[in-house]
Design an enzyme around this catalytic site. Structure first.
Site, mmCIF file in Angstrom:
data_model
loop_
_atom_site.group_PDB
_atom_site.id
_atom_site.type_symbol
_atom_site.label_atom_id
_atom_site.label_comp_id
_atom_site.label_asym_id
_atom_site.label_seq_id
_atom_site.Cartn_x
_atom_site.Cartn_y
_atom_site.Cartn_z
ATOM 1 N N HIS A 120 7.946 3.147 2.305
ATOM 2 C CA HIS A 120 8.295 4.467 2.858
ATOM 3 C C HIS A 120 7.765 4.640 4.268
ATOM 4 C CE1 HIS A 120 4.210 5.935 2.177
ATOM 5 N NE2 HIS A 120 4.313 5.652 0.874
ATOM 6 N N CYS A 142 1.773 2.235 -2.417
ATOM 7 C CA CYS A 142 3.056 1.941 -1.768
ATOM 8 C C CYS A 142 2.847 1.100 -0.510
ATOM 9 C CB CYS A 142 3.765 3.249 -1.413
ATOM 10 S SG CYS A 142 4.271 4.211 -2.851
#
Length: 167
Positions: A120, A142
């Site tokens: 992301h 992430c």
């Protein structure tokens, strides 16, 4: 002679750089490789590295993700299975963690493997400039890039692209 060699090397460098940036617009990536120890992510096409990105990861970057909330980024082979345009962190690609091996390991340990691991963009709450924020591991497991880099990746990566995450 040295002068000629220098100019040839400079020309090759310029051509290679131009080729690699031009090719990003013209091809779809067929493999993404993340190297956690060097905080890097390479996008590849037909075995050739087209570009390398500096990434941020989970607060505990060493070791494989075992359970939800452990702040680790997983290791292994996965698929970037869908894009999320309305991510809390700009845009994102979902990583198909946990795979069957991860699920078996978690079951044997009696824990939840967690999930919803993404590549992301930036943290909208960060006070740091984007390139400065990339120097720190700040995600919950992430893989983060800058929003500008995410825009570039958005154009060249399609759902179904394999990703390998190495220690």
């Amino acid at each position: 002679m040295r002068h000629i060699c220098y100019h040839l090397m400079l020309l090759c460098s310029i051509l290679f750089t131009s080729y690699s940036f031009a090719s990003l617009k013209d091809v779809k990536i067929d493999l993404v490789i993340v190297n956690k120890s060097s905080s890097s992510m390479k996008v590849m096409h037909q075995g050739k590295i087209l570009k390398t990105y500096r990434i941020a990861m989970g607060d505990v970057p060493k070791g494989h993700k075992l359970t939800e909330g452990d702040q680790r980024t997983p290791q292994g082979r996965y698929i970037l299975d869908y894009k999320k345009a309305d991510s809390a962190f700009y845009r994102s690609f979902h990583i198909s963690y946990p795979n069957d091996e991860d699920k078996l390991r978690a079951k044997a340990l009696g824990i939840s493997p967690g999930g919803f691991i993404m590549i992301h963009g930036e943290n909208p709450q960060s006070a740091l400039p984007p390139l400065e924020a990339q120097k720190y591991n700040w995600t919950n497991g992430c893989i983060a890039v800058t929003n500008k880099e995410m825009d570039e990746l958005w154009q060249i990566i399609e759902p179904g692209t394999p990703i390998e995450i190495w220690p």
